[in-house]
Scaffold this motif. Sequence first.
Motif, short mmCIF file in Angstrom:
data_model
loop_
_atom_site.label_atom_id
_atom_site.label_comp_id
_atom_site.label_asym_id
_atom_site.label_seq_id
_atom_site.Cartn_x
_atom_site.Cartn_y
_atom_site.Cartn_z
N LEU A 17 0.84 -1.20 0.00
CA LEU A 17 0.00 0.00 0.00
C LEU A 17 0.87 1.25 0.00
CD1 LEU A 17 -2.66 1.55 0.29
CD2 LEU A 17 -2.55 1.12 2.76
N LEU A 18 1.93 1.23 0.80
CA LEU A 18 2.84 2.37 0.83
C LEU A 18 3.47 2.60 -0.53
CD1 LEU A 18 4.35 4.53 2.45
CD2 LEU A 18 6.05 2.80 3.04
N GLY A 19 3.83 1.52 -1.23
CA GLY A 19 4.39 1.65 -2.57
C GLY A 19 3.42 2.30 -3.54
N PHE A 20 2.13 1.90 -3.47
CA PHE A 20 1.13 2.49 -4.35
C PHE A 20 0.89 3.96 -4.01
CE2 PHE A 20 -0.40 -2.06 -4.76
CZ PHE A 20 -0.01 -2.19 -6.08
N VAL A 21 0.92 4.28 -2.71
CA VAL A 21 0.73 5.68 -2.30
C VAL A 21 1.87 6.54 -2.84
CG1 VAL A 21 0.72 7.24 -0.32
CG2 VAL A 21 -0.63 5.14 -0.25
N ILE A 22 3.11 6.05 -2.74
CA ILE A 22 4.26 6.79 -3.27
C ILE A 22 4.14 6.96 -4.79
CG2 ILE A 22 6.76 6.72 -3.62
CD1 ILE A 22 6.98 5.31 -0.93
N ALA A 23 3.65 5.91 -5.46
CA ALA A 23 3.50 5.97 -6.91
C ALA A 23 2.51 7.06 -7.32
CB ALA A 23 3.03 4.62 -7.45
N VAL A 24 1.45 7.21 -6.54
CA VAL A 24 0.41 8.19 -6.88
C VAL A 24 0.79 9.59 -6.47
CG1 VAL A 24 -1.97 8.88 -6.39
CG2 VAL A 24 -1.44 6.48 -6.84
N THR A 25 1.33 9.75 -5.25
CA THR A 25 1.63 11.09 -4.74
C THR A 25 2.98 11.60 -5.21
OG1 THR A 25 2.54 10.14 -2.69
CG2 THR A 25 0.19 10.71 -2.71
N GLY A 26 3.97 10.69 -5.37
CA GLY A 26 5.32 11.12 -5.73
C GLY A 26 5.42 11.66 -7.13
N LYS A 27 4.60 11.15 -8.05
CA LYS A 27 4.71 11.60 -9.44
C LYS A 27 4.23 13.04 -9.63
CE LYS A 27 0.17 10.09 -11.15
NZ LYS A 27 -0.53 9.26 -12.14
N LYS A 28 3.56 13.59 -8.60
CA LYS A 28 3.07 14.96 -8.71
C LYS A 28 4.12 15.97 -8.26
CE LYS A 28 -1.70 13.47 -7.99
NZ LYS A 28 -1.40 12.07 -8.00
N SER A 29 5.24 15.46 -7.76
CA SER A 29 6.29 16.37 -7.29
C SER A 29 6.92 17.10 -8.48
CB SER A 29 7.36 15.57 -6.53
OG SER A 29 8.46 16.39 -6.24
N VAL A 30 7.05 18.39 -8.34
CA VAL A 30 7.63 19.19 -9.43
C VAL A 30 9.13 18.94 -9.55
CG1 VAL A 30 5.91 21.02 -9.26
CG2 VAL A 30 7.95 21.13 -7.82
N GLN A 31 9.73 18.33 -8.51
CA GLN A 31 11.14 18.05 -8.55
C GLN A 31 11.46 16.75 -9.28
OE1 GLN A 31 12.27 18.04 -4.43
NE2 GLN A 31 12.02 20.25 -4.18
N GLU A 32 10.43 16.01 -9.63
CA GLU A 32 10.64 14.72 -10.28
C GLU A 32 10.76 14.92 -11.79
OE1 GLU A 32 11.54 11.17 -11.05
OE2 GLU A 32 11.12 11.62 -8.97
N ALA A 33 11.88 14.53 -12.36
CA ALA A 33 12.12 14.76 -13.78
C ALA A 33 11.28 13.85 -14.66
CB ALA A 33 13.61 14.55 -14.09
N ASP A 34 10.98 12.65 -14.20
CA ASP A 34 10.22 11.68 -15.00
C ASP A 34 9.06 11.15 -14.17
OD1 ASP A 34 9.38 9.84 -16.86
OD2 ASP A 34 10.95 8.37 -16.41
N PRO A 35 7.98 11.94 -14.03
CA PRO A 35 6.88 11.54 -13.16
C PRO A 35 6.21 10.23 -13.58
CG PRO A 35 6.27 13.44 -14.50
CD PRO A 35 7.73 13.25 -14.67
N GLU A 36 6.06 10.02 -14.89
CA GLU A 36 5.39 8.79 -15.34
C GLU A 36 6.26 7.57 -15.05
OE1 GLU A 36 2.30 8.52 -16.29
OE2 GLU A 36 2.14 10.67 -15.93
N GLY A 37 7.57 7.71 -15.29
CA GLY A 37 8.46 6.60 -14.97
C GLY A 37 8.52 6.32 -13.48
N PHE A 38 8.47 7.40 -12.69
CA PHE A 38 8.45 7.26 -11.23
C PHE A 38 7.23 6.49 -10.78
CE2 PHE A 38 7.23 8.67 -7.01
CZ PHE A 38 8.43 8.67 -6.31
N ALA A 39 6.05 6.83 -11.33
CA ALA A 39 4.80 6.16 -10.97
C ALA A 39 4.84 4.69 -11.36
CB ALA A 39 3.62 6.86 -11.63
N LYS A 40 5.34 4.41 -12.56
CA LYS A 40 5.41 3.01 -13.01
C LYS A 40 6.36 2.19 -12.13
CE LYS A 40 4.28 3.82 -17.88
NZ LYS A 40 4.78 3.75 -19.28
#
Length: 415
Positions: A17-40
Amino acid sequence: MSSTFLLIAFIVYALALLGFVIAVTGKKSVQEADPEGFAKRWGFIGFILTVIGFLCHVTFFFTRWAEGGHIPTSNMYEFMTFLGMMIVLAFIVVYLIYRTPALGVFAMPVSIIIIAYASVFPREVQPLIPALQSYWLKIHVTTAALGEAFFAVGFAAGLMYLLQNVNFGGTSKADRREQRGVEFTIFTLLMIISFVVAIFGFNAAGYKATFVSDVKMTDINNVEQVVKQNVEYVLPPIVKPYQSEQLEMKPFLGMTEPLFEAPSWMEGANAGRKFNTVIWSVLLGTLLYALIRLVVRKPLGRALQPTMRGIDSEDVDEIGYRAIAIGYPIFTLGALIFAMIWAHEAWGRFWGWDPKEVWALIVWLFYAVYLHLRLSRGWQGKKSAWLSVIGFLVVMFTLIGVNLVIAGLHSYSGT
């Protein structure tokens, strides 16, 4: 040994569950260069952990089967842990089709809550009563639970859709009604969580209250007699059994005796204890909901809505429909057809208007209406999501409310 595997599965599910939460919330970070790759990447991690937890859960299931000598679905502890396992299986199937990490954020908590709820019941391996000594136990219960598991995934998708599309800032009657509906759904989940936490807390504290009641019973010669039966409470008794005598009660917040007695129409020595459980669940659920509202300072639906940004509403709507479309024929076989065949073998009739039978029929009719309105009347989107959410709340009442509150031929499953 079996309980150890269940504990491991529970912990791994929480990590998934924690992994899925990070996948959903982390990809919205403006500091993330590859949000889609991060989510996947994090979605894949969550999925792998889900599969590992599921394998541990399956190991629990078969080791308990070996320990008890019969399929472990004969009481509330065994059935609810099995249902939790089937929900994870249904989620895995749907995830492999749609690859949507956000679904894990809502589907996995349902399984986790159900497993935690199961843990409040006695865990000892019990011999089967005569009515359950049939191969139909394996067929009926497993297929019914698998159908309900897909309904749970449909519920998760429906709640996701509503969180995306309900206008939480609106002030019209329709908007306010939808806002209250979402809040009530979240409150219901919090009520189950708070009940589980309370049971574990009072158990750990060694709390106990005991009452004795006169109970009418019929012996093998069909002769009615009155016997005394002890009723033990784990939660402090706000309400005691009807016409009972208090034997023992540890004080709680200055309360040394129950506040009132269960009404006379609540038959059975355990009726008062069950009513007491309902009261505590509502009180604690209300308290937990109020505390979370105090922290976030807004309705919980509105607080969760930002997590749904970037997710295609049409995909979520399709996931909910497909999950229910898969679960409905399985539920039809397990909860109705196989159940009626077994009922005829065990009790000599296909149908007897037992409370569990009636509510299983209500569930079946509700989802029949859902599919009819979806396919024939074009009820897609928000209407379909509301039906999937309401339908699973009916399922949960059938599993919890009917087993533990309404007396019937299936009452043994609540022991």
